[in-house]
Each structure stands twice: as C-alpha cells, then as structure tokens.
Design a protein around this motif. Structure first.
Motif, PDB file in Angstrom:
ATOM      1  N   ALA A  64     144.363 -17.995  88.897  1.00 33.20           N
ATOM      2  CA  ALA A  64     144.203 -19.327  89.484  1.00 33.20           C
ATOM      3  C   ALA A  64     142.822 -19.494  90.131  1.00 33.20           C
ATOM      4  CB  ALA A  64     145.326 -19.611  90.479  1.00 33.20           C
ATOM      5  N   PRO A  65     142.310 -18.488  90.881  1.00 29.40           N
ATOM      6  CA  PRO A  65     140.960 -18.644  91.438  1.00 29.40           C
ATOM      7  C   PRO A  65     139.872 -18.790  90.366  1.00 29.40           C
ATOM      8  CG  PRO A  65     142.125 -16.926  92.618  1.00 29.40           C
ATOM      9  CD  PRO A  65     142.979 -17.295  91.440  1.00 29.40           C
ATOM     10  N   LYS A  66     140.036 -18.091  89.244  1.00 24.00           N
ATOM     11  CA  LYS A  66     139.065 -18.218  88.151  1.00 24.00           C
ATOM     12  C   LYS A  66     139.117 -19.620  87.545  1.00 24.00           C
ATOM     13  CE  LYS A  66     136.271 -16.928  84.778  1.00 24.00           C
ATOM     14  NZ  LYS A  66     134.874 -16.574  84.962  1.00 24.00           N
ATOM     15  N   VAL A  67     140.324 -20.144  87.341  1.00 23.19           N
ATOM     16  CA  VAL A  67     140.475 -21.504  86.814  1.00 23.19           C
ATOM     17  C   VAL A  67     139.835 -22.500  87.773  1.00 23.19           C
ATOM     18  CG1 VAL A  67     142.149 -23.319  86.264  1.00 23.19           C
ATOM     19  CG2 VAL A  67     142.541 -20.982  85.461  1.00 23.19           C
ATOM     20  N   LYS A  68     140.094 -22.325  89.054  1.00 25.84           N
ATOM     21  CA  LYS A  68     139.507 -23.209  90.066  1.00 25.84           C
ATOM     22  C   LYS A  68     137.978 -23.174  89.982  1.00 25.84           C
ATOM     23  CE  LYS A  68     139.367 -24.082  95.032  1.00 25.84           C
ATOM     24  NZ  LYS A  68     139.866 -23.679  96.353  1.00 25.84           N
ATOM     25  N   SER A  69     137.418 -21.976  89.879  1.00 26.08           N
ATOM     26  CA  SER A  69     135.969 -21.822  89.788  1.00 26.08           C
ATOM     27  C   SER A  69     135.408 -22.539  88.557  1.00 26.08           C
ATOM     28  CB  SER A  69     135.622 -20.336  89.737  1.00 26.08           C
ATOM     29  OG  SER A  69     134.274 -20.141  89.454  1.00 26.08           O
ATOM     30  N   LEU A  70     136.064 -22.382  87.418  1.00 24.52           N
ATOM     31  CA  LEU A  70     135.608 -23.035  86.182  1.00 24.52           C
ATOM     32  C   LEU A  70     135.685 -24.559  86.298  1.00 24.52           C
ATOM     33  CD1 LEU A  70     137.271 -20.695  83.536  1.00 24.52           C
ATOM     34  CD2 LEU A  70     134.827 -20.869  84.075  1.00 24.52           C
ATOM     35  N   LEU A  71     136.783 -25.050  86.850  1.00 22.21           N
ATOM     36  CA  LEU A  71     136.935 -26.503  86.998  1.00 22.21           C
ATOM     37  C   LEU A  71     135.918 -27.068  87.982  1.00 22.21           C
ATOM     38  CD1 LEU A  71     140.804 -26.821  86.827  1.00 22.21           C
ATOM     39  CD2 LEU A  71     139.150 -27.899  85.283  1.00 22.21           C
ATOM     40  N   ILE A  72     135.644 -26.350  89.045  1.00 19.81           N
ATOM     41  CA  ILE A  72     134.636 -26.808  90.004  1.00 19.81           C
ATOM     42  C   ILE A  72     133.262 -26.895  89.334  1.00 19.81           C
ATOM     43  CG2 ILE A  72     133.340 -26.114  92.069  1.00 19.81           C
ATOM     44  CD1 ILE A  72     136.070 -25.228  93.263  1.00 19.81           C
ATOM     45  N   LYS A  73     132.930 -25.917  88.499  1.00 15.85           N
ATOM     46  CA  LYS A  73     131.653 -25.956  87.769  1.00 15.85           C
ATOM     47  C   LYS A  73     131.604 -27.169  86.841  1.00 15.85           C
ATOM     48  CE  LYS A  73     130.798 -20.990  87.778  1.00 15.85           C
ATOM     49  NZ  LYS A  73     130.774 -19.766  86.955  1.00 15.85           N
ATOM     50  N   LEU A  74     132.702 -27.414  86.133  1.00 11.45           N
ATOM     51  CA  LEU A  74     132.755 -28.570  85.233  1.00 11.45           C
ATOM     52  C   LEU A  74     132.650 -29.879  86.013  1.00 11.45           C
ATOM     53  CD1 LEU A  74     135.513 -27.287  82.795  1.00 11.45           C
ATOM     54  CD2 LEU A  74     133.121 -27.773  82.197  1.00 11.45           C
ATOM     55  N   GLU A  75     133.248 -29.925  87.191  1.00 10.02           N
ATOM     56  CA  GLU A  75     133.166 -31.122  88.040  1.00 10.02           C
ATOM     57  C   GLU A  75     131.747 -31.309  88.578  1.00 10.02           C
ATOM     58  OE1 GLU A  75     136.403 -31.403  90.978  1.00 10.02           O
ATOM     59  OE2 GLU A  75     137.540 -30.088  89.651  1.00 10.02           O
ATOM     60  N   LYS A  76     131.106 -30.229  89.005  1.00 13.62           N
ATOM     61  CA  LYS A  76     129.735 -30.318  89.527  1.00 13.62           C
ATOM     62  C   LYS A  76     128.769 -30.807  88.456  1.00 13.62           C
ATOM     63  CE  LYS A  76     129.903 -27.089  93.361  1.00 13.62           C
ATOM     64  NZ  LYS A  76     129.440 -25.808  93.908  1.00 13.62           N
ATOM     65  N   ASN A  77     129.010 -30.416  87.211  1.00 18.18           N
ATOM     66  CA  ASN A  77     128.186 -30.879  86.094  1.00 18.18           C
ATOM     67  C   ASN A  77     128.607 -32.260  85.599  1.00 18.18           C
ATOM     68  OD1 ASN A  77     126.322 -28.747  85.791  1.00 18.18           O
ATOM     69  ND2 ASN A  77     127.911 -27.491  84.866  1.00 18.18           N
ATOM     70  N   LYS A  78     129.601 -32.843  86.238  1.00 17.71           N
ATOM     71  CA  LYS A  78     130.106 -34.186  85.920  1.00 17.71           C
ATOM     72  C   LYS A  78     130.635 -34.295  84.495  1.00 17.71           C
ATOM     73  CE  LYS A  78     127.391 -36.242  89.470  1.00 17.71           C
ATOM     74  NZ  LYS A  78     126.128 -36.665  89.890  1.00 17.71           N
ATOM     75  N   ILE A  79     131.132 -33.170  83.991  1.00 16.08           N
ATOM     76  CA  ILE A  79     131.765 -33.144  82.674  1.00 16.08           C
ATOM     77  C   ILE A  79     133.242 -33.489  82.821  1.00 16.08           C
ATOM     78  CG2 ILE A  79     132.408 -31.633  80.751  1.00 16.08           C
ATOM     79  CD1 ILE A  79     129.826 -30.036  81.413  1.00 16.08           C
ATOM     80  N   VAL A  80     133.841 -32.982  83.877  1.00 17.14           N
ATOM     81  CA  VAL A  80     135.244 -33.267  84.189  1.00 17.14           C
ATOM     82  C   VAL A  80     135.285 -34.069  85.481  1.00 17.14           C
ATOM     83  CG1 VAL A  80     137.419 -32.219  84.931  1.00 17.14           C
ATOM     84  CG2 VAL A  80     136.162 -31.240  83.007  1.00 17.14           C
ATOM     85  N   ILE A  81     136.083 -35.109  85.449  1.00 16.63           N
ATOM     86  CA  ILE A  81     136.318 -35.947  86.625  1.00 16.63           C
ATOM     87  C   ILE A  81     137.725 -35.610  87.111  1.00 16.63           C
ATOM     88  CG2 ILE A  81     136.398 -38.309  87.515  1.00 16.63           C
ATOM     89  CD1 ILE A  81     133.701 -37.504  86.147  1.00 16.63           C
ATOM     90  N   SER A  82     137.871 -35.406  88.413  1.00 12.46           N
ATOM     91  CA  SER A  82     139.200 -35.096  88.946  1.00 12.46           C
ATOM     92  C   SER A  82     139.499 -35.955  90.157  1.00 12.46           C
ATOM     93  CB  SER A  82     139.301 -33.613  89.315  1.00 12.46           C
ATOM     94  OG  SER A  82     138.501 -33.341  90.440  1.00 12.46           O
ATOM     95  N   THR A  83     140.783 -36.097  90.428  1.00 13.76           N
ATOM     96  CA  THR A  83     141.229 -36.863  91.585  1.00 13.76           C
ATOM     97  C   THR A  83     142.645 -36.439  91.940  1.00 13.76           C
ATOM     98  OG1 THR A  83     141.478 -39.088  92.506  1.00 13.76           O
ATOM     99  CG2 THR A  83     142.186 -38.791  90.226  1.00 13.76           C
ATOM    100  N   ASP A  84     143.035 -36.744  93.150  1.00 16.47           N
ATOM    101  CA  ASP A  84     144.431 -36.565  93.546  1.00 16.47           C
ATOM    102  C   ASP A  84     145.049 -37.902  93.943  1.00 16.47           C
ATOM    103  OD1 ASP A  84     143.232 -37.040  95.969  1.00 16.47           O
ATOM    104  OD2 ASP A  84     143.904 -35.195  96.919  1.00 16.47           O
ATOM    105  N   LYS A  85     144.334 -38.987  93.707  1.00 20.86           N
ATOM    106  CA  LYS A  85     144.800 -40.297  94.159  1.00 20.86           C
ATOM    107  C   LYS A  85     146.039 -40.808  93.420  1.00 20.86           C
ATOM    108  CE  LYS A  85     141.780 -43.232  91.341  1.00 20.86           C
ATOM    109  NZ  LYS A  85     140.710 -44.225  91.406  1.00 20.86           N
ATOM    110  N   PHE A  86     146.377 -40.208  92.303  1.00 15.38           N
ATOM    111  CA  PHE A  86     147.571 -40.644  91.571  1.00 15.38           C
ATOM    112  C   PHE A  86     148.825 -39.890  92.001  1.00 15.38           C
ATOM    113  CE2 PHE A  86     144.120 -41.229  88.272  1.00 15.38           C
ATOM    114  CZ  PHE A  86     143.957 -42.594  88.516  1.00 15.38           C
TER     115      PHE A  86
END
Length: 128
Positions: A64-86
């Motif tokens: 899970a920490p590795k997945v989190k790290s990868l997703l954070i990198k993708l978010e920082k590069n603005k490749i993946v957009i994430s939210t918890d508003k839904f």
C-alpha cells in the motif's frame, strides 16, 4: 518455467514507461483498464474509486505505501487527478481517480516529437 505461463500478465507501453517510469506506467495502465470497465461518470468524467490498500490487493505486487508513492508521483505530474469529494461519508478513506489524457499526450509528444513515433492517446483507445 510454468510461472511465466500460468499467471496474469501486465502490459505497458514502452514509450510511456520511458517517459514516466515503468512502475508508474504500469499503474496508469491498470487505472485506465479500471476506468474503462468499472468507471463511474461524475461531473462529465469517468472516475474510479479505490483505497491504497485495495489497490495493493488488486495488483498483488506492491505494498500500500508503494502504491501511494506511485499515485502521488502521478498526481504531482498531473497525469492522474484524484479527489475524495465524491465520498458519501467523511470516514471513507478511498479516493476517486481519473487520467488526464491530454497531459499524457503532451508528455509523449515532448519526448517523441517525430510524427511517426507519436500516437495520440485518447480515452477510447488509450494504452491498447
């Protein structure tokens, strides 16, 4: 030898892996697959909801920490957009994800500007 034949395979674009890294490209490919098959339309975009722990369980090769790290990198590069508003409940720790396909195209075009090297990616044909 049987390990190479009897298990689920993950495929990733060589060009995408060159631009963003193999692990990030692999996770992005999986997100694309999930968006296409299990995505939910919200605000005119397809989103996929998941926790880091469940991403880890689904993929089976990263913690899970590795997945989190990868997703954070993708978010920082603005490749993946994430939210918890839904999320319906404030205790819900899952996040909703979508891919910015235009950003992926921009990154690929920067790295591979030749016409014959560049294939436009869109949400209908991405990563296939």
């Amino acid at each position: 030898m049987s390990l190479l034949l009897e298990h689920q395979y993950f495929f990733v674009s060589k060009k995408l892996g060159t631009v963003i890294g193999a692990d990030q490209a692999l996770l992005l490919q999986q997100l694309h697959y999930r968006l296409e098959n299990q995505g939910v339309m919200k605000e005119g975009q397809k989103w996929y909801r998941q926790t880091y722990k469940n991403w880890s369980k689904q993929l089976g090769m990263w913690s899970a920490p590795k997945v989190k790290s990868l997703l954070i990198k993708l978010e920082k590069n603005k490749i993946v957009i994430s939210t918890d508003k839904f999320n319906r409940f404030y205790v819900d720790r899952s996040k909703w994800y979508r891919i910015d396909y235009e950003r992926v195209n921009q990154m690929l075009h920067t790295q591979f500007p030749e016409k014959n090297e560049y294939v436009r990616i869109n949400k209908d044909t991405a990563f296939n």
